[in-house]
Scaffold this motif. Structure first.
Motif, PDB file in Angstrom:
ATOM      1  N   LEU A 268       5.568  -4.273  -5.287  1.00 12.52           N
ATOM      2  CA  LEU A 268       4.464  -3.753  -4.475  1.00 12.52           C
ATOM      3  C   LEU A 268       3.165  -3.713  -5.282  1.00 12.52           C
ATOM      4  CD1 LEU A 268       6.327  -0.837  -2.661  1.00 12.52           C
ATOM      5  CD2 LEU A 268       5.600  -2.996  -1.661  1.00 12.52           C
ATOM      6  N   ARG A 269       3.281  -3.388  -6.559  1.00 10.15           N
ATOM      7  CA  ARG A 269       2.090  -3.386  -7.413  1.00 10.15           C
ATOM      8  C   ARG A 269       1.516  -4.805  -7.557  1.00 10.15           C
ATOM      9  NH1 ARG A 269       0.077   0.306 -11.016  1.00 10.15           N
ATOM     10  NH2 ARG A 269      -1.299  -0.547 -12.627  1.00 10.15           N
ATOM     11  N   GLU A 270       2.397  -5.793  -7.673  1.00 10.29           N
ATOM     12  CA  GLU A 270       1.937  -7.174  -7.729  1.00 10.29           C
ATOM     13  C   GLU A 270       1.219  -7.571  -6.435  1.00 10.29           C
ATOM     14  OE1 GLU A 270       5.279  -9.605  -8.529  1.00 10.29           O
ATOM     15  OE2 GLU A 270       5.664  -8.765 -10.527  1.00 10.29           O
ATOM     16  N   GLN A 271       1.720  -7.060  -5.310  1.00  4.47           N
ATOM     17  CA  GLN A 271       1.059  -7.366  -4.039  1.00  4.47           C
ATOM     18  C   GLN A 271      -0.340  -6.763  -3.973  1.00  4.47           C
ATOM     19  OE1 GLN A 271       4.389  -6.208  -1.212  1.00  4.47           O
ATOM     20  NE2 GLN A 271       3.624  -8.020  -0.218  1.00  4.47           N
ATOM     21  N   VAL A 272      -0.500  -5.541  -4.474  1.00  4.42           N
ATOM     22  CA  VAL A 272      -1.826  -4.915  -4.481  1.00  4.42           C
ATOM     23  C   VAL A 272      -2.771  -5.686  -5.409  1.00  4.42           C
ATOM     24  CG1 VAL A 272      -3.092  -2.774  -4.888  1.00  4.42           C
ATOM     25  CG2 VAL A 272      -0.799  -2.668  -3.956  1.00  4.42           C
ATOM     26  N   GLU A 273      -2.249  -6.127  -6.545  1.00  4.49           N
ATOM     27  CA  GLU A 273      -3.064  -6.943  -7.455  1.00  4.49           C
ATOM     28  C   GLU A 273      -3.502  -8.242  -6.773  1.00  4.49           C
ATOM     29  OE1 GLU A 273      -4.172  -6.262 -10.368  1.00  4.49           O
ATOM     30  OE2 GLU A 273      -2.970  -4.589 -11.134  1.00  4.49           O
TER      31      GLU A 273
ATOM     32  N   PRO B 227      -2.787 -14.318  -0.814  1.00  2.14           N
ATOM     33  CA  PRO B 227      -1.616 -13.686  -1.444  1.00  2.14           C
ATOM     34  C   PRO B 227      -0.314 -14.132  -0.796  1.00  2.14           C
ATOM     35  CG  PRO B 227      -2.691 -12.131   0.019  1.00  2.14           C
ATOM     36  CD  PRO B 227      -3.538 -13.372   0.026  1.00  2.14           C
ATOM     37  N   ARG B 228       0.784 -13.794  -1.428  1.00  2.00           N
ATOM     38  CA  ARG B 228       2.101 -14.117  -0.888  1.00  2.00           C
ATOM     39  C   ARG B 228       2.412 -13.253   0.334  1.00  2.00           C
ATOM     40  NH1 ARG B 228       5.892 -13.092  -5.866  1.00  2.00           N
ATOM     41  NH2 ARG B 228       4.396 -11.379  -6.082  1.00  2.00           N
TER      42      ARG B 228
ATOM     43  N   ARG C 171      -6.613   1.500   2.202  1.00  2.00           N
ATOM     44  CA  ARG C 171      -5.690   1.410   3.340  1.00  2.00           C
ATOM     45  C   ARG C 171      -4.449   0.602   2.968  1.00  2.00           C
ATOM     46  NH1 ARG C 171      -9.253   0.077   6.566  1.00  2.00           N
ATOM     47  NH2 ARG C 171      -9.048  -2.192   6.560  1.00  2.00           N
ATOM     48  N   TYR C 172      -4.646  -0.501   2.258  1.00  2.69           N
ATOM     49  CA  TYR C 172      -3.525  -1.339   1.840  1.00  2.69           C
ATOM     50  C   TYR C 172      -2.649  -0.598   0.823  1.00  2.69           C
ATOM     51  CZ  TYR C 172      -1.130  -5.633   0.434  1.00  2.69           C
ATOM     52  OH  TYR C 172      -0.182  -6.586   0.179  1.00  2.69           O
ATOM     53  N   LEU C 173      -3.282   0.127  -0.100  1.00  5.00           N
ATOM     54  CA  LEU C 173      -2.529   0.870  -1.114  1.00  5.00           C
ATOM     55  C   LEU C 173      -1.735   2.005  -0.483  1.00  5.00           C
ATOM     56  CD1 LEU C 173      -1.902   1.357  -4.104  1.00  5.00           C
ATOM     57  CD2 LEU C 173      -3.981   2.725  -4.242  1.00  5.00           C
ATOM     58  N   ALA C 174      -2.309   2.680   0.508  1.00  4.42           N
ATOM     59  CA  ALA C 174      -1.582   3.749   1.203  1.00  4.42           C
ATOM     60  C   ALA C 174      -0.360   3.194   1.929  1.00  4.42           C
ATOM     61  CB  ALA C 174      -2.510   4.449   2.188  1.00  4.42           C
ATOM     62  N   ASN C 175      -0.490   2.014   2.488  1.00  5.68           N
ATOM     63  CA  ASN C 175       0.647   1.366   3.147  1.00  5.68           C
ATOM     64  C   ASN C 175       1.774   1.110   2.151  1.00  5.68           C
ATOM     65  OD1 ASN C 175       2.268  -0.020   4.899  1.00  5.68           O
ATOM     66  ND2 ASN C 175       1.029  -1.862   4.948  1.00  5.68           N
TER      67      ASN C 175
ATOM     68  N   ALA D 291       5.874   3.435 -10.410  1.00  6.34           N
ATOM     69  CA  ALA D 291       5.512   2.088 -10.855  1.00  6.34           C
ATOM     70  C   ALA D 291       4.320   1.541 -10.083  1.00  6.34           C
ATOM     71  CB  ALA D 291       6.708   1.155 -10.687  1.00  6.34           C
ATOM     72  N   LEU D 292       4.177   1.958  -8.826  1.00  8.58           N
ATOM     73  CA  LEU D 292       3.087   1.440  -8.004  1.00  8.58           C
ATOM     74  C   LEU D 292       1.756   2.103  -8.328  1.00  8.58           C
ATOM     75  CD1 LEU D 292       1.909  -0.132  -5.588  1.00  8.58           C
ATOM     76  CD2 LEU D 292       2.772   1.702  -4.105  1.00  8.58           C
ATOM     77  N   ILE D 293       1.723   3.425  -8.352  1.00  9.78           N
ATOM     78  CA  ILE D 293       0.445   4.142  -8.402  1.00  9.78           C
ATOM     79  C   ILE D 293       0.300   5.016  -9.628  1.00  9.78           C
ATOM     80  CG2 ILE D 293       1.102   6.258  -7.198  1.00  9.78           C
ATOM     81  CD1 ILE D 293      -1.372   5.914  -5.449  1.00  9.78           C
TER      82      ILE D 293
END
Length: 530
Positions: free
Chosen positions: A392-397, A409-410, A365-369, A293-295
């Protein structure tokens, strides 16, 4: 002081202690049975009750755990006190550390212990009475098969193997389809070279080569079938016009049959690739739903394949996941003291492509985390769910929008609390994730309507409508008259009425405090006039 070295040795059918008397001479006498028997003697022997018990003990030792049978055996046969100092020799350091915690005796894992173990393994059937070399080898073989079978059966990574094989086959199919399609283009291009410029897609070209065959037989009647393949009327008409004025060579029927058969194989491979991609998507939703779902399914499967398993990927730090797949560039940069790569396999995700050039390293770097968090949740969670992956996908967005617009961001804590709450609801079977979202939206809309209808009077005093002001004034005056008639009855709780009540009370108090001063002045004036 003489030291007695007890070496514990586990065979396929038994536990045994070997009592070594002269440690210094053991290494020289390992290969000779007579010398080894004079140096080493059997202290205790305990056979396993069954093959299942032997397998349980072997699994416990491989995990570094002291089994109950081993603990009982050592407590029974190991001397705890005496004039002679005792040392327990163990060939495996991991189980040696576990035994050190259980018993107060000193443990030795290196040095002469390995030589004694080698000699015991070599002459074991001679040390134990009634045991032959053939029986010992059969027992070893049976236990080895049982151990391997149990490891394969209870391997937590067994579902990862399907993903690893699927993504490897998918990549191989991509290469093969491209190679075969180029072969069809070259082969059929001798007969119809103009088709290459009109149709660029490999799979579509192979289907057209299979459909057209001999270009001289192409007519207006086959225009509909061409439209079904190319999905474009203008392109189908262009193919028909090019076939009439083609510069290609004539082709024999036997060559045309081979081209059509080969094109059919390429088309079937392309269809199988789509089915395999759907299978990979279903497997990823079962094994690693949050990572998918994330990547995405394909990039997540490539990460798992490159790491070897989902467990290995979960053990990697985020810095390793970030450059996973770019090892050659990393070591080349370290060797030449250049710039290290910013991303590896995660470059194929959509997030890095959408980020600006200056933010690509930061978002990778953020996506790898986040990928590391998702893989660990997938690996160690009992119930597979994609709620965390969506969050997590919403956080990357949100991080992408923060880099572009500066919108804060939140916090991660708040997002994870929401995810845990949704997962608990799903596990309890009360609500689905989609229902939760819908109910939240409905609840927010209802709250907004209630706030719009039932706002407090103090907030509405500043509204521009004159009618509402007049109405509130009339209501406040009626309330004041009723309060005066009732001699101190309770008034309404609105802040405007409270202010008016306070003002009226202050005026009454002032009048009561100074009632005599104006009266006396008037009387004096009247008397003076008379």
């Amino acid at each position: 002081m003489r030291v007695l070295l007890f070496v514990i040795f586990k065979q396929s059918g038994d536990n045994c202690f070997i009592l070594c008397v002269c440690v210094s001479q053991v290494e020289e006498s390992v290969l000779s049975l007579g010398k080894f028997n004079s140096m080493v003697s059997l202290a205790a022997f305990f056979p396993f009750k069954s093959a299942q018990a032997a397998l349980e003990n072997m699994n416990a030792i491989s995990e570094g755990v002291v089994h109950a049978d081993l603990k009982l055996f050592l407590e029974t046969n190991l001397p705890r006190s005496g004039k002679k100092k005792s040392v327990l020799g163990v060939s495996d350091a991991k189980i040696g550390a576990a035994l050190q915690e259980e018993f107060s005796i000193s443990i030795q894992t290196g040095g002469v212990v390995a030589e004694i173990t080698r000699g015991v393994r070599l002459h074991f059937h001679s040390l134990v009475k009634g045991l032959t070399a053939l029986a010992a080898s059969k027992a070893q073989l049976g236990l080895g098969h049982s151990y391997s079978r149990a490891k394969v059966k209870f391997n937590v990574n067994r579902a990862d193997n399907m993903i690893i094989q699927s993504i490897a086959l998918l990549d191989q199919l991509d290469k093969d389809i491209n190679t075969f399609s180029m072969r069809v283009r070259e082969w059929y291009g001798y007969h119809f070279p103009e088709l290459i410029k009109i149709v660029s897609d490999n799979s579509m070209y192979c289907r057209l080569a299979q459909l057209i065959g001999n270009r001289k037989e192409l007519s207006e009647e086959s225009l509909e079938s061409l439209e079904e393949v190319v999905m474009d009327n203008a392109k189908a008409q262009a193919i028909l016009d090019a076939a009439r004025s083609s510069m290609g060579m004539d082709i024999s029927p036997i060559d045309l049959i081979n081209i059509e058969r080969f094109s059919n194989r390429v088309v079937s491979l392309a269809a199988y690739r789509l089915e395999l991609q759907e299978y990979l998507r279903s497997k990823m939703s079962q094994v690693a739903p949050n990572l998918a779902a994330l990547i995405g399914e394909v990039v997540g499967a490539r990460l798992i394949s490159h790491a070897g398993s989902l467990t290995n990927l979960a053990k990697y730090p985020a810095s390793t996941v970030q450059i996973l797949g770019a090892e050659k560039a990393l070591f080349r940069a370290l060797k030449t003291r250049g710039n290290t790569p910013k991303y590896g396999l995660i470059f194929h995700s959509t997030f890095i492509g959408r980020a600006a050039a200056k933010n690509k390293g930061r978002i990778s770097r953020y996506l790898a985390n986040k990928c590391t968090i998702a893989s660990r949740i997938d690996c160690f969670s009992d119930v597979p769910t994609n709620v965390f992956g969506d969050k997590l996908r919403e956080q990357v967005e949100e991080r992408l929008s923060f880099y572009e617009t500066g919108e804060v961001p939140r916090k991660n804590v708040d997002v994870m609390k929401e995810a845990v709450k949704e997962v608990s609801l799903v596990e309890n079977g009360e609500e689905d994730t989609t229902l939760v979202k819908k109910k939240k939206k409905k609840k927010q809309a209802a709250e907004m309507e209630v706030e719009a209808e039932e706002t407090p009077a103090g907030e509405n005093e500043d509204e521009p409508s004159a009618k509402k002001k007049k109405k509130r004034k009339a209501e406040s005056e009626e309330a004041e008259e009723a309060a005066a008639a009732e001699d101190g009855a309770e008034e309404t709780d609105t802040p405007a009425k409270k202010k008016k009540k306070q003002k009226s009370e202050v005026m009454d108090a002032q009048q009561e405090e100074t009632p005599e001063t104006p009266v006396t002045k008037k009387k004096k004036k009247k008397e003076a006039a008379e």
